[in-house]
Enzyme design. Structure first.
Site, PDB file in Angstrom:
ATOM      1  CB  SER A   1      -0.853  -0.041   1.267  1.00 26.09           C
ATOM      2  OG  SER A   1      -1.343   1.226   1.598  1.00 26.09           O
TER       3      SER A   1
ATOM      4  CE1 TYR B   1      -4.699  -1.997   4.850  1.00 28.19           C
ATOM      5  CE2 TYR B   1      -3.618   0.049   4.243  1.00 28.19           C
ATOM      6  CZ  TYR B   1      -4.246  -1.117   3.885  1.00 28.19           C
ATOM      7  OH  TYR B   1      -4.412  -1.413   2.562  1.00 28.19           O
TER       8      TYR B   1
HETATM    9  P1  NAD Z   1     -11.987  -6.223   0.679  1.00 25.11           P
HETATM   10  O1  NAD Z   1     -12.395  -5.985   2.098  1.00 25.11           O
HETATM   11  O2  NAD Z   1     -13.001  -5.982  -0.389  1.00 25.11           O
HETATM   12  O3  NAD Z   1     -11.427  -7.715   0.526  1.00 25.11           O
HETATM   13  C1  NAD Z   1     -10.666  -8.361   1.507  1.00 25.11           C
HETATM   14  C2  NAD Z   1     -11.154  -9.796   1.607  1.00 25.11           C
HETATM   15  O4  NAD Z   1     -10.346 -10.480   2.561  1.00 25.11           O
HETATM   16  C3  NAD Z   1     -12.618  -9.901   2.088  1.00 25.11           C
HETATM   17  O5  NAD Z   1     -13.374 -10.670   1.174  1.00 25.11           O
HETATM   18  C4  NAD Z   1     -12.499 -10.594   3.437  1.00 25.11           C
HETATM   19  O6  NAD Z   1     -13.572 -11.476   3.737  1.00 25.11           O
HETATM   20  C5  NAD Z   1     -11.192 -11.361   3.270  1.00 25.11           C
HETATM   21  N1  NAD Z   1     -10.601 -11.713   4.553  1.00 25.11           N
HETATM   22  C6  NAD Z   1     -10.492 -10.940   5.667  1.00 25.11           C
HETATM   23  N2  NAD Z   1      -9.943 -11.635   6.675  1.00 25.11           N
HETATM   24  C7  NAD Z   1      -9.671 -12.881   6.179  1.00 25.11           C
HETATM   25  C8  NAD Z   1      -9.112 -14.058   6.737  1.00 25.11           C
HETATM   26  N3  NAD Z   1      -8.690 -14.110   8.008  1.00 25.11           N
HETATM   27  N4  NAD Z   1      -8.994 -15.140   5.948  1.00 25.11           N
HETATM   28  C9  NAD Z   1      -9.414 -15.121   4.654  1.00 25.11           C
HETATM   29  N5  NAD Z   1      -9.968 -14.032   4.077  1.00 25.11           N
HETATM   30  C10 NAD Z   1     -10.093 -12.927   4.828  1.00 25.11           C
HETATM   31  O7  NAD Z   1     -10.670  -5.333   0.438  1.00 25.11           O
HETATM   32  P2  NAD Z   1      -9.965  -4.933  -0.932  1.00 25.11           P
HETATM   33  O8  NAD Z   1     -10.193  -3.469  -1.145  1.00 25.11           O
HETATM   34  O9  NAD Z   1     -10.292  -5.910  -2.005  1.00 25.11           O
HETATM   35  O10 NAD Z   1      -8.434  -5.083  -0.519  1.00 25.11           O
HETATM   36  C11 NAD Z   1      -7.670  -6.246  -0.817  1.00 25.11           C
HETATM   37  C12 NAD Z   1      -6.226  -6.021  -0.392  1.00 25.11           C
HETATM   38  O11 NAD Z   1      -5.720  -4.859  -1.057  1.00 25.11           O
HETATM   39  C13 NAD Z   1      -6.067  -5.743   1.117  1.00 25.11           C
HETATM   40  O12 NAD Z   1      -4.834  -6.265   1.547  1.00 25.11           O
HETATM   41  C14 NAD Z   1      -6.013  -4.240   1.170  1.00 25.11           C
HETATM   42  O13 NAD Z   1      -5.334  -3.824   2.306  1.00 25.11           O
HETATM   43  C15 NAD Z   1      -5.217  -3.956  -0.096  1.00 25.11           C
HETATM   44  N6  NAD Z   1      -5.339  -2.592  -0.599  1.00 25.11           N
HETATM   45  C16 NAD Z   1      -6.521  -2.062  -0.957  1.00 25.11           C
HETATM   46  C17 NAD Z   1      -6.549  -0.756  -1.426  1.00 25.11           C
HETATM   47  C18 NAD Z   1      -7.828  -0.100  -1.845  1.00 25.11           C
HETATM   48  O14 NAD Z   1      -7.772   1.103  -2.130  1.00 25.11           O
HETATM   49  N7  NAD Z   1      -8.950  -0.829  -1.913  1.00 25.11           N
HETATM   50  C19 NAD Z   1      -5.369  -0.016  -1.531  1.00 25.11           C
HETATM   51  C20 NAD Z   1      -4.179  -0.603  -1.146  1.00 25.11           C
HETATM   52  C21 NAD Z   1      -4.169  -1.891  -0.696  1.00 25.11           C
END
Ligand code: NAD
Length: 272
Positions: free
Chosen positions: A153, A166
């Site tokens: 990130s 985070y």
């Molecule tokens: P999201 O919340 O839509 O998806 C995350 C998924 O992880 C969810 O479906 C959740 O059920 C699952 N999850 C949570 N805990 C879990 C566990 N213990 N075991 C298995 N699954 C589990 O989030 P997203 O926006 O798709 O983000 C995905 C990744 O990208 C994350 O690591 C997030 O930090 C990173 N990220 C997102 C952004 C953004 O802007 N959306 C930016 C940078 C990084």
């Protein structure tokens, strides 16, 4: 010269957090270019809903309910994927996220941080990538070939106010990416690669409330991000797919231990 540099057809790609916004989007794209997808996520019902959607793009998609924090769950998922397809070519660690108590509220200071939530967020983002990487990485090391992609990130390298738990855990992901890349290549050869992508700002379930108001306009934080992004917009989930495709394919055969920013220039810009 190598042929079919970007061919990922028939590659088995495991995506943790595969029912989430970014994970399911990557799954959809990779299915469209011929990969086989195994989704790992917490809730079977949500996985089933995603699988139904994804089957409109390609039929080679399966899913397992389990936690990335449980080695037993990951070993079980690995056995089931091996029974079904007999190999794993790539792992994308997309399970992760934030928690309100691990952030610093607008009228709070760092001394209001709740250590219990800080630990939970660190555990989810760090252990939740390390555990699947060890389980599936070991399998890949036995075949001498495979690729792991972590999700970092912008918060890993700069203090992006409020999201301290985070941020700290994503910084650890960068470090672990370099570690795992080095250890695998040194001990198991050049067929094993570990990299990360560092998405800039994409509106998703976890940050929607921070970035947009109910009427869809940007919050003050949303506007600050846009003014520090040379491309002057948020990213679209689809814009991660090109880098993911490249990192999984043989086109990235000499690329390991790197963190690729996908951020509209946010990390390059000083803000001045
Ligand atoms: P999201 O919340 O839509 O998806 C995350 C998924 O992880 C969810 O479906 C959740 O059920 C699952 N999850 C949570 N805990 C879990 C566990 N213990 N075991 C298995 N699954 C589990 O989030 P997203 O926006 O798709 O983000 C995905 C990744 O990208 C994350 O690591 C997030 O930090 C990173 N990220 C997102 C952004 C953004 O802007 N959306 C930016 C940078 C990084």
């Amino acid at each position: 010269m190598r042929d079919n540099l970007f061919d990922v057809s028939q590659k088995v790609v495991v995506i943790s957090g595969g029912a989430g916004v970014l994970g399911s989007n990557m799954a959809k794209y990779l299915l469209s270019v011929g990969a086989k997808i195994a989704l790992l996520d917490l809730n079977q019902e949500q996985i089933n809903i995603k699988i139904e959607e994804l089957k409109q793009v390609g039929s080679d998609v399966i899913g397992y309910a389990g936690s990335v924090l449980s080695e037993t769950d990951m070993q079980e998922a690995k056995s089931q994927i091996m029974d079904k397809w007999g190999k794993v070519d790539a792992l994308i660690n997309a399970a992760g996220g934030n928690m309100p108590g691990a952030t610093i509220g607008e009228d709070q200071t760092i001394f209001d941080l709740k250590m219990e939530d800080f630990r939970k967020v660190s555990q989810l983002n760090l252990d939740g990538s390390v555990i699947p990487s060890l389980v599936f990485g070991e399998l890949m090391s036995q075949n001498g070939k495979g690729c792991i992609i972590n999700i970092s990130s912008m918060t890993a390298t700069q203090a992006v106010t409020r999201v301290v738990g985070y941020s700290v855990s994503k910084a650890a992901i960068d470090n672990f990416t370099r570690w795992m890349a080095t250890e695998l290549a040194l001990k198991f050869g050049d067929g094993l690669r570990v990299n990360a992508i560092a998405p800039g700002f994409f509106i998703g379930n976890q940050n929607r409330r921070l970035l947009t108001n109910e009427d869809g306009s940007y919050t003050q934080r949303g506007n600050t991000i846009i003014s520090n992004t040379p491309m002057k917009r948020f990213g679209e989930a689809d814009e991660l797919n090109g880098t993911i495709h490249w990192l999984i394919s043989d086109a990235a055969s000499f690329v390991t231990g790197v963190i690729v920013p996908i951020d509209g220039g946010f990390s390059a810009f000083s803000g001045v």
